[in-house]
Design an enzyme around this catalytic site. Structure first.
Site, PDB file in Angstrom:
ATOM      1  N   ARG A 158       0.789  -1.145  -0.015  1.00 58.96           N
ATOM      2  CA  ARG A 158       0.060  -0.019  -0.048  1.00 58.96           C
ATOM      3  C   ARG A 158       0.845   1.324  -0.018  1.00 58.96           C
ATOM      4  NH1 ARG A 158      -4.941  -1.724   4.115  1.00 58.96           N
ATOM      5  NH2 ARG A 158      -6.478  -2.285   2.327  1.00 58.96           N
ATOM      6  N   LYS A 203     -14.089 -13.339   8.214  1.00 58.13           N
ATOM      7  CA  LYS A 203     -15.527 -13.035   8.831  1.00 58.13           C
ATOM      8  C   LYS A 203     -16.661 -13.278   7.751  1.00 58.13           C
ATOM      9  CE  LYS A 203     -15.099 -10.217  12.884  1.00 58.13           C
ATOM     10  NZ  LYS A 203     -15.472  -8.831  13.241  1.00 58.13           N
ATOM     11  N   GLY A 261      -6.359  -6.000   1.409  1.00 56.87           N
ATOM     12  CA  GLY A 261      -4.830  -6.046   1.928  1.00 56.87           C
ATOM     13  C   GLY A 261      -4.415  -7.450   1.953  1.00 56.87           C
ATOM     14  N   GLY A 275     -12.390  -3.952   1.937  1.00 53.78           N
ATOM     15  CA  GLY A 275     -13.967  -3.706   2.069  1.00 53.78           C
ATOM     16  C   GLY A 275     -14.283  -2.872   1.103  1.00 53.78           C
TER      17      GLY A 275
HETATM   18  C1  3PG Z   1      -8.279  -1.863   5.058  1.00 49.00           C
HETATM   19  O1  3PG Z   1      -6.989  -2.248   5.638  1.00 49.00           O
HETATM   20  O2  3PG Z   1      -9.009  -2.407   4.698  1.00 49.00           O
HETATM   21  C2  3PG Z   1      -8.251  -0.193   5.101  1.00 49.00           C
HETATM   22  O3  3PG Z   1      -7.257   0.655   5.266  1.00 49.00           O
HETATM   23  C3  3PG Z   1      -9.671   0.118   5.980  1.00 49.00           C
HETATM   24  O4  3PG Z   1      -9.354  -0.138   7.272  1.00 49.00           O
HETATM   25  P1  3PG Z   1     -10.587  -0.231   8.247  1.00 49.00           P
HETATM   26  O5  3PG Z   1     -11.164  -1.479   7.712  1.00 49.00           O
HETATM   27  O6  3PG Z   1      -9.660  -0.268   9.457  1.00 49.00           O
HETATM   28  O7  3PG Z   1     -11.473   0.863   8.009  1.00 49.00           O
HETATM   29 MG    MG Z   2     -10.024  -4.253   6.463  1.00 46.30          MG
END
Ligand code: 3PG
Ligand code: MG
Length: 406
Positions: free
Chosen positions: A38, A203, A362, A386
């Site tokens: 990232r 999940k 990720g 997400g």
């Molecule tokens: C992730 O790692 O999916 C993004 O950086 C968003 O992080 P979060 O799910 O903690 O909002």
């Molecule tokens: Mg995440």
């Protein structure tokens, strides 16, 4: 389709302070970055702004601290890595919008770059209260003359540094977000068939929306990872000590029957790699392979088994479009990495036979790199987990919608 302005729309940036929301949320082992994907993905936009003479102020989060400073989640090691990758100095502010941030920004020359400390150290970032987020966004906006949204991984979050700040400054979409949106549109608009979706990760509850939506769109849905045990249990199997979301059992049952009604093939593992404990540093893994219908009471599933890995690869072999989110097992540990490796390998074969393979999230992105795959063997590796799922669900993403408003 509405038009979203790119960085050019901000005009001459020389000497202007530009706040960039990047997604620098990388996995850390202590202060060691275990996958810098990232950070690397964030480099082009930051370089572009710096080259344009902007004073670049990067804001980002790491993990989920609960609204106050926590040294375990400091972005300092990330800022250091960013500087190495940029081959330029990067100043670091030890707070988000306080004295250190103001001084650091004031000290920037044209083309200079600063990273602010983890934006989630301030509870205004993720507050449920609009006015609290708004007040924090006011403070962020004071640090800049313009805003660039480049953190694709967070565009599904209605958070101050993603959403509210864009209402307060002239704003544009960074190239990373634009490129992600372009590829994901190909998956939602006219996917070439067969279209196969592979879901894993821990999940079910994170994936409900996308499963709901994809039951209408995909030809096949392959499910592995920690989430699969809730499906296996919903089919009436015992899952031992495996990850289980009891409150999602009914939903899984419904998905299985809906998929059957609509002719969507759901492929679940038929065998599982189990151990009696979750892998941890001081214990040698003791993997064994059992039928998915016979997980012993004292065991937990940590990967899909070899028969399933072969079945998943076969199910992917004629795919023209694939979206994959979530590892099949605990890929960080060699004994539980083979299912994830098989899926990654099958995606590279889709690419080489002319199909589109997209890796989202990720963890899956880190997995393909960690397992030694060449990133170029995939059609696209998304920085968002997400966010890409919600995009595929057809949801409006606040961080994108806010840029389209003007
Ligand atoms: C992730 O790692 O999916 C993004 O950086 C968003 O992080 P979060 O799910 O903690 O909002
Ligand atoms: Mg995440």
């Amino acid at each position: 389709m509405s038009h979203t302005a790119g960085i050019e729309s901000l005009g001459d940036l020389r000497g202007k302070r530009v706040l960039v929301r990047s997604d620098l949320n990388v996995p850390l082992d202590g202060t060691t970055i275990t996958d810098d994907g990232r950070i690397r993905a964030s480099v082009p936009t930051i370089t572009q702004l710096s080259d344009a003479g902007a004073r670049v102020v990067v804001t980002a989060h790491l993990g989920r601290p609960d609204g106050s400073p926590d040294p375990r989640y400091s972005l300092e090691p990330v800022a250091a890595r960013l500087s190495e990758l940029l081959e330029r100095p990067v100043a670091f502010a030890t707070d988000t919008v306080g004295a250190s941030a103001s001084e650091t920004v004031a000290g920037l020359e044209d083309g200079g770059i600063a990273v602010l400390e983890n934006v989630r150290f301030n509870d205004g970032e993720t507050s449920k209260d609009d006015s609290v987020r708004g007040a924090f966004a006011d403070q962020l906006a004071q640090l800049a003359d313009a805003f660039v949204s480049d953190g694709f991984g967070v565009v599904h979050r209605r958070q101050a540094s993603v959403y509210e700040v864009a209402l307060r400054l002239p704003s544009a979409m960074g190239g990373l977000v634009a490129a992600e949106v372009e590829v994901l549109r190909r998956l939602t608009e006219h996917p070439e068939r067969p279209y196969v979706v592979v879901l894993g990760g821990s999940k079910v509850s994170d994936k409900l929306g996308v499963i709901d939506n994809l039951i209408d769109k995909a030809d096949k849905l392959l499910i592995g990872g920690g989430m699969v045990f809730t499906f296996l249990k919903a089919q009436g199997h015992e899952v031992g000590k495996s990850l289980l979301e009891e409150d999602q059992l009914d939903t899984c049952t419904r998905y299985l029957s809906e998929a059957a009604d609509r002719g969507v093939e759901i492929v679940l593992p038929t065998d599982v790699v189990v151990d009696t404990a979750f892998p941890s540093g001081d214990r040698e893994p003791q993997p064994s392979v059992v039928p998915a219908s016979e997980i012993p009471a004292d065991a937990l599933g940590l990967d899909i088994g070899p028969e399933s890995a072969a079945a998943f690869a076969a199910a992917l072999s004629d795919a023209q479009t694939v979206f994959w989110n979530g590892p099949m097992g605990v890929f960080e540990v060699a004994a539980f990495a083979e299912g994830t490796r098989a899926v990654a390998q099958a995606l590279t074969e889709v690419t080489s036979s002319g199909g589109l393979s997209v890796v989202g999230g990720g963890d899956s992105a880190a997995a393909v790199r960690q397992l030694g795959f060449d990133e170029a063997a995939f059609g696209h590796i998304s920085t968002g987990g997400g966010a890409s799922l919600e995009f595929l669900e057809g949801k409006e993403l606040p961080g994108i919608a806010v840029l389209e408003r003007a």
